[in-house]
Design an enzyme around this catalytic site. Sequence first.
Site, PDB file in Angstrom:
ATOM      1  N   ASN A 114       0.864  -1.197   0.000  1.00  0.00           N
ATOM      2  CA  ASN A 114       0.000   0.000   0.000  1.00  0.00           C
ATOM      3  C   ASN A 114       0.897   1.244   0.000  1.00  0.00           C
ATOM      4  O   ASN A 114       2.124   1.120  -0.001  1.00  0.00           O
ATOM      5  CB  ASN A 114      -0.932  -0.025   1.200  1.00  0.00           C
ATOM      6  CG  ASN A 114      -0.152  -0.132   2.496  1.00  0.00           C
ATOM      7  OD1 ASN A 114       0.627   0.745   2.831  1.00  0.00           O
ATOM      8  ND2 ASN A 114      -0.332  -1.241   3.210  1.00  0.00           N
ATOM      9  N   ASP A 126      -3.915  -6.765   5.276  1.00  0.00           N
ATOM     10  CA  ASP A 126      -4.858  -7.700   5.916  1.00  0.00           C
ATOM     11  C   ASP A 126      -4.779  -9.086   5.288  1.00  0.00           C
ATOM     12  O   ASP A 126      -5.183 -10.066   5.894  1.00  0.00           O
ATOM     13  CB  ASP A 126      -6.287  -7.158   5.789  1.00  0.00           C
ATOM     14  CG  ASP A 126      -6.505  -5.970   6.707  1.00  0.00           C
ATOM     15  OD1 ASP A 126      -5.985  -5.997   7.841  1.00  0.00           O
ATOM     16  OD2 ASP A 126      -7.169  -5.011   6.285  1.00  0.00           O
ATOM     17  N   LYS A 150       8.579 -16.805 -11.313  1.00  0.00           N
ATOM     18  CA  LYS A 150       7.837 -15.645 -11.812  1.00  0.00           C
ATOM     19  C   LYS A 150       6.607 -16.101 -12.612  1.00  0.00           C
ATOM     20  O   LYS A 150       6.718 -16.995 -13.464  1.00  0.00           O
ATOM     21  CB  LYS A 150       8.771 -14.812 -12.699  1.00  0.00           C
ATOM     22  CG  LYS A 150       8.124 -13.563 -13.243  1.00  0.00           C
ATOM     23  CD  LYS A 150       9.103 -12.771 -14.086  1.00  0.00           C
ATOM     24  CE  LYS A 150       8.341 -11.707 -14.854  1.00  0.00           C
ATOM     25  NZ  LYS A 150       9.151 -11.005 -15.820  1.00  0.00           N
ATOM     26  N   PRO A 164      -2.590 -12.287  10.427  1.00  0.00           N
ATOM     27  CA  PRO A 164      -3.001 -12.038  11.815  1.00  0.00           C
ATOM     28  C   PRO A 164      -3.157 -10.537  12.044  1.00  0.00           C
ATOM     29  O   PRO A 164      -2.444  -9.734  11.436  1.00  0.00           O
ATOM     30  CB  PRO A 164      -1.838 -12.586  12.649  1.00  0.00           C
ATOM     31  CG  PRO A 164      -0.690 -12.714  11.715  1.00  0.00           C
ATOM     32  CD  PRO A 164      -1.241 -12.836  10.327  1.00  0.00           C
ATOM     33  N   ASP A 165      -4.081 -10.158  12.907  1.00  0.00           N
ATOM     34  CA  ASP A 165      -4.245  -8.746  13.252  1.00  0.00           C
ATOM     35  C   ASP A 165      -3.395  -8.465  14.488  1.00  0.00           C
ATOM     36  O   ASP A 165      -3.677  -8.980  15.576  1.00  0.00           O
ATOM     37  CB  ASP A 165      -5.727  -8.427  13.515  1.00  0.00           C
ATOM     38  CG  ASP A 165      -5.959  -6.933  13.576  1.00  0.00           C
ATOM     39  OD1 ASP A 165      -5.264  -6.253  14.355  1.00  0.00           O
ATOM     40  OD2 ASP A 165      -6.815  -6.434  12.814  1.00  0.00           O
ATOM     41  N   PHE A 169      -4.295   3.288  14.750  1.00  0.00           N
ATOM     42  CA  PHE A 169      -4.685   4.262  13.732  1.00  0.00           C
ATOM     43  C   PHE A 169      -5.816   3.666  12.907  1.00  0.00           C
ATOM     44  O   PHE A 169      -5.924   2.438  12.782  1.00  0.00           O
ATOM     45  CB  PHE A 169      -3.507   4.584  12.808  1.00  0.00           C
ATOM     46  CG  PHE A 169      -2.690   5.756  13.279  1.00  0.00           C
ATOM     47  CD1 PHE A 169      -1.838   5.628  14.359  1.00  0.00           C
ATOM     48  CD2 PHE A 169      -2.777   6.980  12.641  1.00  0.00           C
ATOM     49  CE1 PHE A 169      -1.085   6.710  14.804  1.00  0.00           C
ATOM     50  CE2 PHE A 169      -2.027   8.064  13.065  1.00  0.00           C
ATOM     51  CZ  PHE A 169      -1.184   7.936  14.151  1.00  0.00           C
ATOM     52  N   LYS A 212     -13.771   0.477  15.217  1.00  0.00           N
ATOM     53  CA  LYS A 212     -12.496  -0.261  15.194  1.00  0.00           C
ATOM     54  C   LYS A 212     -11.826  -0.232  16.565  1.00  0.00           C
ATOM     55  O   LYS A 212     -11.247  -1.211  17.014  1.00  0.00           O
ATOM     56  CB  LYS A 212     -11.590   0.412  14.151  1.00  0.00           C
ATOM     57  CG  LYS A 212     -10.624  -0.519  13.480  1.00  0.00           C
ATOM     58  CD  LYS A 212      -9.964   0.124  12.279  1.00  0.00           C
ATOM     59  CE  LYS A 212     -10.712  -0.168  11.001  1.00  0.00           C
ATOM     60  NZ  LYS A 212     -10.017   0.323   9.809  1.00  0.00           N
ATOM     61  N   LYS A 271     -11.057  -3.744  18.432  1.00  0.00           N
ATOM     62  CA  LYS A 271      -9.675  -4.197  18.628  1.00  0.00           C
ATOM     63  C   LYS A 271      -9.160  -3.895  20.039  1.00  0.00           C
ATOM     64  O   LYS A 271      -7.982  -4.025  20.313  1.00  0.00           O
ATOM     65  CB  LYS A 271      -8.757  -3.547  17.582  1.00  0.00           C
ATOM     66  CG  LYS A 271      -9.125  -3.906  16.128  1.00  0.00           C
ATOM     67  CD  LYS A 271      -7.977  -3.594  15.180  1.00  0.00           C
ATOM     68  CE  LYS A 271      -8.366  -3.819  13.735  1.00  0.00           C
ATOM     69  NZ  LYS A 271      -7.224  -3.867  12.828  1.00  0.00           N
TER      70      LYS A 271
HETATM   71  O1  PMT Z   1       3.092   5.905   6.528  1.00  0.00           O
HETATM   72  P1  PMT Z   1       2.501   7.226   6.093  1.00  0.00           P
HETATM   73  O2  PMT Z   1       2.635   7.471   4.610  1.00  0.00           O
HETATM   74  O3  PMT Z   1       3.018   8.376   6.901  1.00  0.00           O
HETATM   75  O4  PMT Z   1       0.922   7.157   6.335  1.00  0.00           O
HETATM   76  C1  PMT Z   1       0.442   7.056   7.644  1.00  0.00           C
HETATM   77  C2  PMT Z   1      -0.774   6.132   7.725  1.00  0.00           C
HETATM   78  C3  PMT Z   1      -1.919   6.714   6.904  1.00  0.00           C
HETATM   79  C4  PMT Z   1      -0.400   4.736   7.200  1.00  0.00           C
HETATM   80  C5  PMT Z   1      -1.151   6.050   9.246  1.00  0.00           C
HETATM   81  O5  PMT Z   1      -1.484   7.332   9.692  1.00  0.00           O
HETATM   82  C6  PMT Z   1      -2.303   5.108   9.475  1.00  0.00           C
HETATM   83  O6  PMT Z   1      -3.478   5.466   9.385  1.00  0.00           O
HETATM   84  N1  PMT Z   1      -1.987   3.801   9.794  1.00  0.00           N
HETATM   85  C7  PMT Z   1      -2.969   2.734   9.921  1.00  0.00           C
HETATM   86  C8  PMT Z   1      -3.394   2.323   8.559  1.00  0.00           C
HETATM   87  C9  PMT Z   1      -4.307   1.133   8.516  1.00  0.00           C
HETATM   88  O7  PMT Z   1      -3.959   0.218   7.858  1.00  0.00           O
HETATM   89  O8  PMT Z   1      -5.368   1.171   9.264  1.00  0.00           O
HETATM   90  P2  PMT Z   1      -6.374  -0.088   9.406  1.00  0.00           P
HETATM   91  O9  PMT Z   1      -7.684   0.560   9.530  1.00  0.00           O
HETATM   92  O10 PMT Z   1      -6.184  -1.085   8.339  1.00  0.00           O
HETATM   93  O11 PMT Z   1      -5.912  -0.781  10.747  1.00  0.00           O
HETATM   94  C10 PMT Z   1      -6.356  -0.329  12.020  1.00  0.00           C
HETATM   95  C11 PMT Z   1      -5.265  -0.554  13.030  1.00  0.00           C
HETATM   96  O12 PMT Z   1      -4.953  -1.943  13.126  1.00  0.00           O
HETATM   97  C12 PMT Z   1      -3.960   0.138  12.716  1.00  0.00           C
HETATM   98  O13 PMT Z   1      -3.441   0.601  13.939  1.00  0.00           O
HETATM   99  C13 PMT Z   1      -3.079  -0.977  12.137  1.00  0.00           C
HETATM  100  O14 PMT Z   1      -1.686  -0.751  12.403  1.00  0.00           O
HETATM  101  C14 PMT Z   1      -3.585  -2.177  12.899  1.00  0.00           C
HETATM  102  N2  PMT Z   1      -3.492  -3.436  12.141  1.00  0.00           N
HETATM  103  C15 PMT Z   1      -4.178  -3.620  10.983  1.00  0.00           C
HETATM  104  C16 PMT Z   1      -4.121  -4.832  10.348  1.00  0.00           C
HETATM  105  C17 PMT Z   1      -3.344  -5.869  10.894  1.00  0.00           C
HETATM  106  N3  PMT Z   1      -3.246  -7.063  10.304  1.00  0.00           N
HETATM  107  N4  PMT Z   1      -2.666  -5.666  12.038  1.00  0.00           N
HETATM  108  C18 PMT Z   1      -2.739  -4.468  12.672  1.00  0.00           C
HETATM  109  O15 PMT Z   1      -2.117  -4.289  13.720  1.00  0.00           O
END
Ligand code: PMT
Length: 403
Positions: free
Chosen positions: A211, A280, A290, A306-307, A324, A338, A342
């Site tokens: 991403n 995810d 390839k 895994p989350d 975040f 969320k 979580k």
């Molecule tokens: O890196 P930059 O370019 O500076 O951009 C910053 C950002 C936009 C990436 C950052 O500010 C941000 O929003 N990070 C979380 C992005 C995200 O993937 O959010 P989510 O809604 O998918 O996940 C929610 C939370 O679960 C996040 O804290 C994530 O780290 C955590 N997560 C998600 C999936 C996973 N498998 N494990 C996790 O721990």
Amino acid sequence: MTLFLANKHILLGVTGSIAAYKSAELVRRLREAGAIVRVAMTENAKRFITPLTMQAVSGYPVHDDLFDVHAEAAMGHIELARWADLILVAPATADFMTRLAHGHADDLLTTLCLATKAPLAVAPAMNQGMWKHALTQTNRQVLLDKGVHIIGPGEGNQACGDVGPGRMTEPAEIVEKVNAIFSSGLLAGLKIIVTAGPTHEAIDPVRFMTNGSSGKMGYALAEAASEAGADVTLVSGPVNIPKPSHLEKLDVVTAQEMYETVMRKVAEYDIFLAVAAVSDYRCETIAPQKIHKEEGPVQLTLTRNPDIVASVGQLARKPFIVGFAAETEDVIAQAKAKRLRKKMDMIIANQVGSGAGMGADENAVTLISAENEISLPLMPKRKLARQLIKLIAEAFNKAERRQ
Ligand code: PMT
């Protein structure tokens, strides 16, 4: 001494004192500590040290004129005021302190001091009688009351032959004091683990899913936490940001690796900041060779990763969790859901997909906890990170007191 000056933007103001000759050494020492230094000089400063010298030691043209159309076209005074993480005036004469205390803006340096939102620090240098004068002391107090950091002055022999207070503090000590301005101590003694950046999920030996996360937000938070006195471990996906010198950094590539690294270490930490944009999904199987072009659609079967943050939320002894939420619609509602799902203490919601947030240098966020919802407007991620760390430290301390 841990130095927090790496990549900090320091605007050094030089005013007309004999101590201006030490400003060149000050620039050298600030740059050795990792700071990026630009210099603004008053007309009288140029009688003591040349702009050419300051340009040579700083590596940037000197700013000296509020009304220079060429300089304004290159980096205007408002832009310069915004660029600065700190304005340091060294040496600061009695006249400069007076004009600053009274809010004058009749030359470039005083204008920059009024226009900036960055902290201000001054290192006075003047004759001991001038320093002791009641008017100078009143101005000193006005500046202190307005939050200006006053560094020194030192005592000793003066260029005019007098002995007493008024010598500019030595450059090495000024660097230490500036360092302390960036180190708030809000998180002193705490251990913080931060995830940052994207993950890469292999499709075949040459392709992967990822991403647009650059790691800028996570690295800025890790640095701000370290500036606040925390012992920080940064678990980073693949990014193009240099390793911050005063942090432990563990590199990972995939979500699975990030999960294993965090779960192995997290029991030792007080706070978990989950900033990474973790994939995810990953491919159920990675093609050993390839994948070549074929007619018709190609199907990839994806399986859930895994989350990490949810797994940490399940631990019996869990740290204070700040996650975040990067969303493109219904940002606040999605983030709130969320946070509860979580088991996070706080979630920081940011809108992505519109230029800000992911990949960009700036971000605007809303910080959500059970008690609060605080919106912070669009600003550089490094500045935002410092404000967020302050709010996180307050919330952490409140939660600790409740236990
Ligand atoms: O890196 P930059 O370019 O500076 O951009 C910053 C950002 C936009 C990436 C950052 O500010 C941000 O929003 N990070 C979380 C992005 C995200 O993937 O959010 P989510 O809604 O998918 O996940 C929610 C939370 O679960 C996040 O804290 C994530 O780290 C955590 N997560 C998600 C999936 C996973 N498998 N494990 C996790 O721990």
